[in-house]
Design a protein around this motif. Structure first.
Motif, PDB file in Angstrom:
ATOM      1  N   LEU A 268      -8.133  -1.901   8.695  1.00 28.86           N
ATOM      2  CA  LEU A 268      -8.130  -2.743   7.275  1.00 28.86           C
ATOM      3  C   LEU A 268      -8.917  -3.975   7.274  1.00 28.86           C
ATOM      4  CD1 LEU A 268      -4.716  -2.467   5.574  1.00 28.86           C
ATOM      5  CD2 LEU A 268      -6.917  -0.877   4.982  1.00 28.86           C
TER       6      LEU A 268
ATOM      7  N   ASP B 216     -11.769   0.195   3.807  1.00 27.09           N
ATOM      8  CA  ASP B 216     -10.082   0.736   3.860  1.00 27.09           C
ATOM      9  C   ASP B 216     -11.049   1.619   4.730  1.00 27.09           C
ATOM     10  OD1 ASP B 216      -8.250   2.107   4.541  1.00 27.09           O
ATOM     11  OD2 ASP B 216      -7.568   2.181   2.798  1.00 27.09           O
TER      12      ASP B 216
ATOM     13  N   ILE C 189      -7.365  -6.866   0.936  1.00 27.71           N
ATOM     14  CA  ILE C 189      -8.515  -4.939   1.809  1.00 27.71           C
ATOM     15  C   ILE C 189     -10.124  -5.310   0.572  1.00 27.71           C
ATOM     16  CG2 ILE C 189      -8.767  -3.203   2.162  1.00 27.71           C
ATOM     17  CD1 ILE C 189      -5.551  -2.318   1.194  1.00 27.71           C
TER      18      ILE C 189
ATOM     19  N   TYR D   4       0.793  -1.581  -0.420  1.00 24.25           N
ATOM     20  CA  TYR D   4       0.321   0.352  -0.170  1.00 24.25           C
ATOM     21  C   TYR D   4       0.881   1.103   0.266  1.00 24.25           C
ATOM     22  CZ  TYR D   4      -4.103   2.775   0.931  1.00 24.25           C
ATOM     23  OH  TYR D   4      -5.613   3.200   0.708  1.00 24.25           O
TER      24      TYR D   4
END
Length: 148
Positions: A122, A137, A134, A40
């Motif tokens: 998450l 989020d 995910i 990420y």
């Protein structure tokens, strides 16, 4: 259920008492969950909206402060287009994995900021032995609310 209700009722007091508190310590993540955070960060740093969206399940959600919910990889990619391209640091505060579901609760900061800028959760899923993706989020800033 009673515990959750009590926790929800207590949360404003908890949040208020936390002002000026020391940052919570990092939680060491297992490698497969650590990968989610580092991937990420990398996708954000390079401004790669497609790579960011690729970290989500097909039907994943992004739930940002002051924004409507976004659902699905293509909508997530569109929502992230033009964002990022700056250093993002994610750190885990807690996590759990049970079967093919899990979560990470964490804190984040941008650029040269000292300390945490905000916090996130998450919710994670995986199919079989595949990578953790995910499902949702949710993040918000640590900044005080704006005066109206």
């Amino acid at each position: 259920m009673i515990f959750c209700s009590a926790l929800l009722l207590a949360s404003p007091a908890i949040a208020h008492d936390a002002e000026g508190a020391q940052p919570l310590p990092d939680a060491a993540l297992p490698a497969p969950l650590e990968r989610v955070l580092r991937d990420y960060e990398q996708a954000w740093r390079t401004g790669d909206a497609k790579a960011l969206a690729g970290l989500f399940t097909e039907d994943g959600f992004v739930l940002q402060s002051n924004q409507p919910p976004v659902r699905g990889r293509s909508a997530i990619e569109a929502a992230y287009a033009g964002q990022g391209s700056s250093p993002l640091r994610l750190r885990a505060l807690a996590y759990s994995m049970e079967g093919n579901t899990g979560y990470i609760i964490g804190a984040y900061s941008y650029g040269n900021n000292v300390g945490d800028t905000g916090k996130f959760t998450l919710t994670l899923k995986r199919m079989g032995d595949g990578p953790w993706l995910i499902f949702s989020d949710m993040d918000n800033t640590n900044a005080p609310p704006r005066a109206r």
